[in-house]
Design a protein around this motif. Structure first.
Motif, PDB file in Angstrom:
ATOM      1  N   ALA A 240      40.204  33.054  41.322  1.00 48.05           N
ATOM      2  CA  ALA A 240      39.583  32.691  40.041  1.00 48.05           C
ATOM      3  C   ALA A 240      38.075  32.881  40.085  1.00 48.05           C
ATOM      4  CB  ALA A 240      39.923  31.248  39.695  1.00 48.05           C
ATOM      5  N   LEU A 241      37.511  33.099  38.907  1.00 47.47           N
ATOM      6  CA  LEU A 241      36.054  33.183  38.734  1.00 47.47           C
ATOM      7  C   LEU A 241      35.588  31.967  37.947  1.00 47.47           C
ATOM      8  CD1 LEU A 241      35.683  36.949  37.715  1.00 47.47           C
ATOM      9  CD2 LEU A 241      35.111  35.930  39.939  1.00 47.47           C
ATOM     10  N   LEU A 242      34.490  31.382  38.364  1.00 47.86           N
ATOM     11  CA  LEU A 242      33.874  30.254  37.659  1.00 47.86           C
ATOM     12  C   LEU A 242      32.489  30.708  37.225  1.00 47.86           C
ATOM     13  CD1 LEU A 242      34.228  27.276  36.819  1.00 47.86           C
ATOM     14  CD2 LEU A 242      33.123  26.641  38.982  1.00 47.86           C
ATOM     15  N   VAL A 243      32.311  30.958  35.938  1.00 46.17           N
ATOM     16  CA  VAL A 243      31.109  31.635  35.443  1.00 46.17           C
ATOM     17  C   VAL A 243      30.625  30.980  34.151  1.00 46.17           C
ATOM     18  CG1 VAL A 243      31.668  33.871  36.470  1.00 46.17           C
ATOM     19  CG2 VAL A 243      32.561  33.292  34.214  1.00 46.17           C
ATOM     20  N   ARG A 244      29.364  31.267  33.819  1.00 47.94           N
ATOM     21  CA  ARG A 244      28.790  30.842  32.546  1.00 47.94           C
ATOM     22  C   ARG A 244      28.547  32.069  31.663  1.00 47.94           C
ATOM     23  NH1 ARG A 244      26.255  26.159  31.083  1.00 47.94           N
ATOM     24  NH2 ARG A 244      25.796  25.542  33.224  1.00 47.94           N
ATOM     25  N   ILE A 245      28.821  31.924  30.349  1.00 46.13           N
ATOM     26  CA  ILE A 245      28.568  33.029  29.413  1.00 46.13           C
ATOM     27  C   ILE A 245      27.066  33.095  29.117  1.00 46.13           C
ATOM     28  CG2 ILE A 245      29.058  33.983  27.138  1.00 46.13           C
ATOM     29  CD1 ILE A 245      31.667  32.441  27.115  1.00 46.13           C
ATOM     30  N   LEU A 246      26.458  34.241  29.389  1.00 45.64           N
ATOM     31  CA  LEU A 246      25.032  34.445  29.110  1.00 45.64           C
ATOM     32  C   LEU A 246      24.821  35.215  27.806  1.00 45.64           C
ATOM     33  CD1 LEU A 246      23.725  35.409  32.662  1.00 45.64           C
ATOM     34  CD2 LEU A 246      23.997  33.135  31.646  1.00 45.64           C
TER      35      LEU A 246
ATOM     36  N   LYS B 198      41.484  28.425  44.119  1.00 43.91           N
ATOM     37  CA  LYS B 198      40.619  29.219  44.988  1.00 43.91           C
ATOM     38  C   LYS B 198      39.673  30.032  44.114  1.00 43.91           C
ATOM     39  CE  LYS B 198      40.605  32.610  48.742  1.00 43.91           C
ATOM     40  NZ  LYS B 198      41.445  33.494  49.599  1.00 43.91           N
ATOM     41  N   ILE B 199      38.374  29.941  44.404  1.00 44.14           N
ATOM     42  CA  ILE B 199      37.353  30.607  43.587  1.00 44.14           C
ATOM     43  C   ILE B 199      36.602  31.610  44.454  1.00 44.14           C
ATOM     44  CG2 ILE B 199      35.224  30.265  42.263  1.00 44.14           C
ATOM     45  CD1 ILE B 199      36.339  27.532  41.443  1.00 44.14           C
ATOM     46  N   ILE B 200      36.318  32.776  43.875  1.00 44.10           N
ATOM     47  CA  ILE B 200      35.556  33.807  44.553  1.00 44.10           C
ATOM     48  C   ILE B 200      34.261  34.058  43.800  1.00 44.10           C
ATOM     49  CG2 ILE B 200      36.667  35.698  43.291  1.00 44.10           C
ATOM     50  CD1 ILE B 200      36.521  37.382  45.853  1.00 44.10           C
ATOM     51  N   SER B 201      33.191  34.329  44.525  1.00 44.71           N
ATOM     52  CA  SER B 201      31.908  34.630  43.869  1.00 44.71           C
ATOM     53  C   SER B 201      31.907  36.068  43.374  1.00 44.71           C
ATOM     54  CB  SER B 201      30.748  34.406  44.834  1.00 44.71           C
ATOM     55  OG  SER B 201      30.759  35.393  45.862  1.00 44.71           O
TER      56      SER B 201
ATOM     57  N   TRP C 277      36.818  44.073  45.815  1.00 46.75           N
ATOM     58  CA  TRP C 277      37.834  44.231  44.777  1.00 46.75           C
ATOM     59  C   TRP C 277      38.696  45.484  44.955  1.00 46.75           C
ATOM     60  CZ3 TRP C 277      38.320  48.250  41.280  1.00 46.75           C
ATOM     61  CH2 TRP C 277      37.229  49.122  41.152  1.00 46.75           C
ATOM     62  N   ALA C 278      38.109  46.554  45.503  1.00 44.92           N
ATOM     63  CA  ALA C 278      38.864  47.798  45.633  1.00 44.92           C
ATOM     64  C   ALA C 278      40.025  47.658  46.614  1.00 44.92           C
ATOM     65  CB  ALA C 278      37.930  48.921  46.063  1.00 44.92           C
TER      66      ALA C 278
END
Length: 859
Positions: free
Chosen positions: A236-242, A217-220, A228-229
């Motif tokens: 899970a987070l699916l992200v790219r390193i900038l 399960k992925i959350i934006s 979040w509070a």
């Protein structure tokens, strides 16, 4: 067993010597005391000393026989507070020194009273050392265990070669990962700064792995920001390193942190960008494996309110939301974070992850870029300065490491000037040299158009990353400006300009403003002026490769010209012993034994892609020259390109394309040969000096210019040796490849020589000898006459423009004579001198006159 893996214990020795146990007193037993060398033929001096300690009723001994040993490693770490310490102390860094007597190696603890020998780079790897007193420090939490402590030493000369084949007497000393001998810290730090990862705890083996997303399960990020509070568990987070920051070490003696590191990642998905903080033991495990552009799946992280005073870097895409209300925290525990690198081939378009957008600028565009603008650059290195250090805070032991570099990109006659701080990439920072293709991201523009000369350079930020090899496949290779640079390189066929690349030397940048009033408002120090009586302490407090700028008042009383060919010999002859500055017999012994010091070469290989440095040898040429010439003090000489001396190739119409940073005047001198000669004076001495010089209470002699401070013409075939000469001293000994050359054998990038200038204090009690290094540089001339020494040192012309038939093309000695004649106008005049003081290590200190101001004419 000493040195076992797992949680280290506080107190002396994780891998010390264990004292006699009848059943373990044999070779090869971890920690065992070896009573006989046997087959190796001769007794170990280290073993003899250990036996002397065990038989002594005291905790220390003076060895019955002092035998020279070789230093193989000097390693630094933070020592935590002992239980008896009730008052917190500032960070106390300790040093373990590995020695070899030719039979065994032994890791020893250096008594903190001798730390100054490391601070000054007197005690360093590769030297011969005599240990005059040793002691034993016991670990009271373990039976019969202690470590050998070095209490008094004499440091000798650098050895030509040292064998690394000798075994450790104590097998625990070679266990991996390496452990410090004392305290609860599990690792060593880099020797000269805290930003660089050092040692075998830093892993590089994390690889992308395909992941089955069916049950994930992925959350934006935007949805997480809103919820979040009220959550306890986070999808899970699916992200790219900038962006990826350099490391931050926050260890303190009173903090029981094993690996107190922190780094920031700026990550993004299609809904926004947020800061991710990686803490403690996760940094050694993951830092070197993560790079900008990778796609990560983050699970079991924590979320907290963001730190209000941290400035996030600009998002790569202005349309992506910048989330600044929360931070993602990654820890080895509480909860244990799960990080997965997703292969790029598994990344799906429907995920809509942002792509990397770079902000490359060319040198021709830099003139119009505003201050503090963040940009990326690509080019070829034409100048690489020596590594320098600056204190983070006064009265602390923490330093920044940095060096100055020049980058040419073919769009301007002027190079990029970059202040390159360590970016936690020591494998790059310590291996850059001219003729290398160089990319640096996230640089900040520093400029001041209201001072003379104009200030314009780039400096690294917390998120800067550097690339010198393996450019193929990097995301930036598709950028239009990168492609234009590659095309420009490939179209160059004349390799003449290879001669004009420069490495090392004293580099007095940035330049100070043209008036003392502007200088006063630009510096951030507690005291603007330093009394000449305090200069000695300022010099003594400097550590290895530290460079500091101070301002003093005084009167210029003597100027002497030292031609380049004999600069070092003459300066050495004029040097007086500075024994009063050095309280240690160790330092005195080291100074008596100083000889030509030869550093070791590191092997380095370039890749063979189209952007490799080796391709430059036949592909790169220079930029077009300018015609105006003048003599200035160093920084402005490098801020703008410098013309080549006229050669036969130029007279035939061959057009050079790249700047010669330091103009060589040998051909100019030759052209003046045979013309009308004039009396040459290479020394001026004021009447005031003749009256006062024998009544001084102190005279400081720091006008010596050492070989390391002379910029050298870069020779590609000798790149390993030259790179090592201008890097910091390594923590571990590296055997040289063959017999290394001598630095003096390499041609200077300038031939004018230097001046020895004596400044007398206003009270006529103390004087200091300093060096002044003029350099040729073109720029719009503010005057065509030699007005005074004051104008010479304030970036004014002291040599008129050369034209055909002009007899003014004089030799460097004649130019020096003009400067010295002009000095008579400063007789008895009060000046403010801006001095650069530099500690080169090994008892070598230089003081340079960077600029002088006249307080009575500050306009």
């Amino acid at each position: 067993m000493s040195g076992e893996l797992g949680q280290p214990q506080a107190g002396p020795s994780h891998a010390g010597l264990e004292f006699p146990n009848p059943e373990r007193s044999r070779s090869g037993v971890p920690g065992g005391v070896i009573r006989r060398v046997g087959a190796q033929g001769r007794r170990s001096w280290i073993q003899k000393v250990l036996e002397q300690i065990t038989d002594s009723p005291l905790q220390w001994v003076t060895p019955s026989e002092v035998v020279p040993v070789a230093v193989l490693a000097v390693q630094r770490y933070l020592l935590e507070d002992e239980p008896r310490d009730t008052i917190p102390k500032p960070p106390l860094y300790c040093y373990d020194v590995t020695i070899s007597d030719g039979v065994y190696q032994e890791k020893c603890y250096l008594d903190p009273s001798l730390n100054f020998l490391v601070y000054k780079n007197i005690l360093k790897v590769g030297i011969e050392m005599k240990i005059c007193r040793v002691s034993c420090l016991y670990n009271e939490k373990r039976l019969g265990q202690g470590i050998l402590c070095i209490d008094n030493v004499h440091c000798g000369d650098t050895l030509e070669a040292i064998s690394l084949e000798t075994p450790f007497r104590n097998s625990a000393h070679k266990e991996i990962p390496e452990r410090p001998l004392r305290g609860g810290k599990s690792h060593y730090l880099a020797l000269w700064n805290n930003e660089d990862p050092y040692g075998d705890i830093w892993l590089t083996n994390k690889q992308p792995e395909e992941h089955n997303f069916n049950n994930t399960k992925i959350i934006s990020l935007s949805h997480l920001e809103m919820t979040w509070a009220n959550r306890r568990n986070f999808p899970a987070l699916l992200v790219r390193i900038l962006h990826k920051s350099k490391l931050r070490y926050y260890g303190k003696p009173d903090k029981k942190m094993i690996e107190p590191y922190q780094t920031f990642l700026e990550v993004a998905d299609s809904s926004g960008t947020v800061s991710v903080i990686m803490w403690n033991a996760l940094c050694p495990e993951w830092y070197k494996s993560l790079r900008v552009g990778l796609v990560l799946l983050l699970q079991d992280y924590s979320v907290k309110k963001s730190y209000p005073f941290r400035m996030q870097p600009l998002p790569v895409d202005p349309q992506i939301k910048l989330i600044s209300t929360m931070e993602i925290c990654l820890n080895l525990r509480d909860p244990p974070t799960n990080i997965i690198i997703i292969p790029e081939k598994q990344v799906k378009p429907e995920w809509r992850l942002p792509k990397l957008n770079h902000r490359f600028i060319t040198r021709s565009e830099l003139d119009d870029v505003p201050e503090n603008y963040i940009c990326d650059v690509i080019g070829i290195l034409i100048f690489v300065g020596r590594v320098q250090r600056s204190k983070k805070k006064e009265n602390r032991e923490d330093f920044w490491s940095y060096r100055w570099i020049h980058i040419a990109d073919g769009t301007s006659e002027q190079p990029f000037i970059v202040e390159l701080f360590s970016t936690s990439q020591p494998e790059i920072f310590e291996n850059i040299y001219p003729m290398t293709y160089f990319v640096c991201t996230q640089l900040k523009v520093v400029r001041n158009d209201h001072q003379v000369p104009k200030l314009l350079y780039l400096t690294t930020t917390n998120e800067s990353r550097v690339f010198i090899t393996g450019h193929r496949g990097q995301p930036y290779t598709n950028d239009t400006k990168v492609k234009n640079f590659i095309h420009w390189i490939k179209t160059r066929t004349d390799s003449e300009e290879v001669k004009n690349t420069v490495i090392g030397g004293y580099y007095p940048y940035p330049p100070v403003p043209e008036t003392f009033t502007k200088y006063s408002s630009s510096v951030k120090v507690e005291s603007l002026l330093t009394a000449i009586s305090e200069v000695r302490k300022e010099i003594e407090d400097l550590q290895y490769r530290e460079q500091k700028r101070i301002a003093i008042q005084g009167i210029i009383t003597v100027i002497k010209y030292i031609p380049h060919a004999s600069a070092t010999e003459n300066a050495s002859a004029s040097e007086t012993p500075r024994g009063a500055n050095q309280p240690s017999t160790s330092q005195a012994a080291r100074r008596e034994n100083q000889s030509q010091e030869r550093d070791n070469n590191n092997k380095r290989h370039q890749d063979d892609d189209p952007m490799s440095s080796q391709g430059f040898q036949t592909a790169y040429t220079s930029l077009s020259p300018t015609k105006k010439k003048r003599i200035v003090q160093g920084p402005n000489a490098k801020q703008v390109p410098v013309p080549q001396p006229e050669t036969s190739a130029q007279t035939k119409g061959c057009k050079p394309d790249m700047p010669n940073i330091f103009l060589n005047r040998e051909s100019a001198s030759a052209s003046a040969a045979g013309k009308g000669r004039r009396p040459i004076s290479d020394r001026w001495e004021s009447q005031l000096w003749k009256e006062k010089k024998f009544a001084l209470i102190d005279h400081l002699h720091y006008s010596h210019v050492y070989p390391e401070s002379i910029p050298r013409k870069f020779i590609f075939e000798q790149r390993k040796f030259l790179t090592e000469q201008f890097n910091s001293q390594p923590a571990k000994y590296i055997p040289p490849e063959g017999r290394p050359p001598n630095l003096d054998d390499f041609k200077s990038a300038r031939s004018l020589g230097h001046f020895e200038v004596t400044i007398l204090g206003l009270n006529h009690e103390i004087a200091i000898d300093v060096a002044f290094l003029p350099m040729y540089s073109p720029e719009d001339l503010r005057t065509s006459q030699i007005d005074s020494l004051l104008s010479c040192m304030n970036y004014s012309c002291v040599y008129p423009q050369a034209t055909p038939g002009n007899d003014s093309m004089a030799s460097p000695r004649a130019l020096a004579s003009d400067i010295i004649k002009a000095a008579s106008k400063l007789d008895k005049a009060h000046i403010v001198g801006i001095l650069d003081i530099c500690n080169l290590g090994n008892d070598k200190v230089e003081v340079y006159l960077h600029r002088i101001y006249s307080p009575t004419n500050d306009s």
